[in-house]
Design a protein around this motif. Structure first.
Motif: not given
Length: 739
Positions: A441, A445, A461, A464-465, A477
């Motif tokens: 994440a 970003e 991402l 990650s989510a 996320r």
């Protein structure tokens, strides 16, 4: 010597005073005098390594107090390029802890004070880019209010990216202050990056490009070093070997002295046998003759970076305190180290020579040991992480966690480039299973703000989510991923993603958060507006509830109605109470639904209420250090000021939003459009073209606001004389009829 400049004669008394630099020294002294009289600016001293930049900067710092200026000094360093705001900390950290300076700087300096506080550990997830830039400006203003300042930054080419942004921001505004910034910048070579683009774009008082010394001056440098005259043939040979480089000339003289070679004509063949690399390595040979301890300490210091103390360098070199102290004294007497504390090398070339002699494997091992030593002494995460970047991955959860924290802190300080390096290295370690989603994440970003490959950031991402276990963070996320998808694939793709997230989100509160973002995006595109309208009207508390989410839903609905041409009273009845005079943005922070509620009021000509709400959004974004939020708030306010006929204020807001770091280029198109339109209305077509050029090449993400950019481009075309083409584009853009 009659008629000679007495100040130059005084400076010539110094053993380190540069020969052949009288013109540059006069220019520097003129810039210092101008700053003392209130006319600041930027002076760049540039040239290759060893050409004399550092000596000129040191002379400027020595002369400044006599001319009424106090000195702030800093130096970039190869190792510290990965240390967020390292150069800025050298310049302003003391000011940030001085209550008198902070009081003089005012509340706008608070974001910089918080970031520069030695004890500060910023919370992950913040993005203080612009507030920190602005806060550093106010800190410098607070210092300059007491006394004019000379800001000297040597080796700018090695400054970290975050510091470069701050330096460029400050340098572009020094005309307003009694401050001169003198920057030493190396020409590109194998050891340095190209000239930093942010500083390269700033207007300068002067650019002093240092050339090699002449043969005569080369002979004088060697003679000064040896204390005896140098024959013409020897001087010519010295000039050929060193290329007229002052540092290499001094080292060559030391090598001649160490070998007992007299500088007569007969020495010329011996001198020519030495190449520049041999001259630099002669220092290492002299060092080796002093025993193993000085060389071990020099290698440890070279790995540690710009400066260090014996408490760290000694153990890294494997030396007991007494032995480390004795070795340091030998290095100072041998002119390897400056006679100063903390310990630092006399010149970057010396450090590069020492470091290059270690070899890649030895350097990596020393960096790993330095990281472990610093961690055990309680050093900040970033200080440890910069060494881990140069050490091999060891499969250590501890190292990965340190890199993760350093990356999160870099993001919070508005340094996404450094965050990418720390987090990328954490991924290589690799991190513990539970930390991997946070690393991914953070990488995504940072990638969004640093404008790297959107697809890679999106893939990270998405993983990650999908692997984040805490529901609230997982939703955050997914929402950030939707923002990335908007930039990379457009609004319809982002809407599709959010619809899928909505279907898979069981918690009602989280579902409403997703729906609010989904509606806000859907209303911006003609292909998804109907879906956005339907969801806005069906939101559970849109007409009766009074929670924060209810108010955000009403802002979305008001925007949809405004776009559909609903009566002004109906739009105002929804958006006005929801925004509550700006209180909603203070509760939630600036967000897309807030901007759209404000835009809805502006669309139906309730511009006074809209402006008050936009002012609150701008103020809140600055207070909360939210760069993307500030970008949206400034752009929204620019549009309102255009409608009010406040052209200068419109242009100011638009340009301020374009200056913010870390904003994806597609988002900047509308701001560039407002800046260009305001410039055209003020009869300044050159400024309009400059505003549009700032986003040249940015991909266009189709949405209801992009007509501002398209209309501005058409009107710039008209300003060049093609009115017919301009009218066609204006009609096709769907913009208002009163452009």
């Amino acid at each position: 010597m009659d008629g000679a400049d007495p100040e130059l004669l005084a400076l010539d008394a110094s053993a380190r005073s540069p020969l052949g630099r009288d013109g540059e020294r006069r220019a520097l002294r003129g810039a210092l005098r101008a700053a003392a009289e209130g006319r600041g600016g930027l002076v760049v001293v540039e040239g290759p390594a060893g050409i004399g930049k550092t000596t000129l900067l040191e002379e400027a710092a020595a002369v400044a107090p006599e001319l009424g200026l106090d000195v702030l000094a800093a130096r970039g360093d190869q190792l510290e390029r990965d240390h967020p705001l390292g150069v800025v900390r050298q310049l302003l950290q003391r000011a940030a802890t001085d209550s008198t300076v902070v009081a003089s700087a005012g509340p706008a300096a608070a974001p910089a004070v918080a970031v520069l506080d030695p004890a500060s550990v910023p919370s992950p997830g913040g993005d203080p880019g612009f507030p920190v830039l602005h806060g550093c400006w106010w800190l410098l203003q607070g210092l300059a209010a007491a006394r004019p300042r000379l800001v000297v930054v040597d080796d700018v080419h090695w400054a970290d990216p975050a510091s470069l942004r701050v330096l460029a921001y400050l340098a572009g505004r020094l005309e307003e202050l009694p401050v001169v910034l003198v920057a030493g910048l190396r020409e590109p070579d194998d050891d340095a990056d190209d000239a930093p683009p942010p500083l390269a774009r700033v207007p300068r008082l002067a650019t002093l490009t240092l050339s090699p010394l002449t043969v005569d001056d080369a002979g004088r440098v060697v003679a000064r070093r040896l204390g005896v005259p140098v024959a013409a043939g020897c001087a010519t040979a010295c000039h050929e070997v060193t290329g007229g480089n002052p540092f290499l000339l001094a080292e060559l003289a030391s090598a001649l002295q160490a070998d007992g070679i007299a500088p007569d004509d007969a020495a010329a063949p011996r001198v020519r046998e030495l190449g520049p690399r041999s001259v630099a390595r002669a220092l290492l040979l002299r060092l080796g003759r002093r025993g193993p301890d000085p060389l071990a300490l020099a290698r440890a210091l070279a790995v540690l970076g710009r400066e260090s103390d014996l408490g760290v360098a000694g153990p890294l070199a494997g030396l007991e305190p007494a032995a480390a102290s004795a070795a340091a004294d030998i290095l100072v007497r041998g002119e390897v180290l400056a006679d100063a504390y903390p310990l630092r090398f006399r010149h970057p070339i010396v450090r590069s020579s020492v470091l290059g002699d270690v070899g890649p494997g030895g350097r990596a091992a020393l960096h790993a040991s330095a990281a472990d030593l610093l961690r055990r002494t309680g050093a900040p995460d970033a200080d440890v992480a910069v060494h881990l970047l140069h050490a091999p991955a060891a499969g250590s959860d501890t190292d990965a966690a340190t890199l993760l924290r350093a990356g999160q802190q870099a993001l919070a300080r508005g340094a996404p480039v450094e965050a990418l390096r720390f987090l990328g290295r954490a991924l290589e370690e690799p991190p513990a299973v539970g930390d991997r989603p946070d690393v991914l994440a953070g990488l995504a970003e940072a990638g969004l703000h640093a404008r790297v490959d959107v697809r890679t950031a999106g893939e990270r991402l998405a993983e990650s989510a999908a692997t984040t276990t805490e529901p609230g963070r997982r939703v955050e996320r997914w929402l950030l991923l939707a923002q990335l998808v908007t930039v990379g694939r457009g609004i319809p793709a982002a809407v599709g993603l959010l619809e899928e997230v909505l279907r898979q989100t069981p918690d009602e509160e989280d579902r409403r958060r997703v729906a609010v973002d989904l509606v806000g995006k859907a209303l911006l595109h003609p292909d998804t507006r109907a879906r956005g309208d339907a969801l806005a009207r069906s939101a559970p508390g849109v007409l009766t509830g009074d929670t924060t989410l209810d108010r955000l839903e009403r802002c979305n609905l008001a925007w949809g109605l405004a776009l559909a041409g609903a009566p002004a009273a109906e739009v105002e009845a929804l958006a006005g109470p929801a925004l509550d005079g700006g209180r909603l943005s203070r509760t939630t922070g600036p967000s897309a639904p807030v901007y759209q509620g404000i835009a809805a009021l502006s669309q139906v000509d309730a511009v006074d209420v809209a402006l008050a709400c936009a002012d609150a959004a701008v103020e809140t974004a600055r207070e909360r250090h939210q760069t993307i939020g500030l970008f949206g708030a400034l752009g929204t306010r620019a549009s309102i000021r255009w409608r009010r006929g406040e052209l200068r204020e419109c242009a100011d807001d638009a340009r301020a939003s374009l200056d913010l770091p870390g904003v994806p280029p597609p988002f900047q198109l509308v701001s560039a459009g407002w800046a260009a339109l305001a410039a055209l209305a003020a009869d300044d077509p050159e400024a309009a073209e400059e505003a549009l050029a700032a986003v040249d090449g940015a991909p266009v993400v189709e949405n209801v606001n992009v007509h501002v950019f398209e209309a501005a481009g058409a009107l710039v075309t008209a300003a060049r004389g093609d009115d017919g083409a301009a009218h066609v584009v204006l009609e096709d853009s769907g913009g208002p009829s009163d452009w």
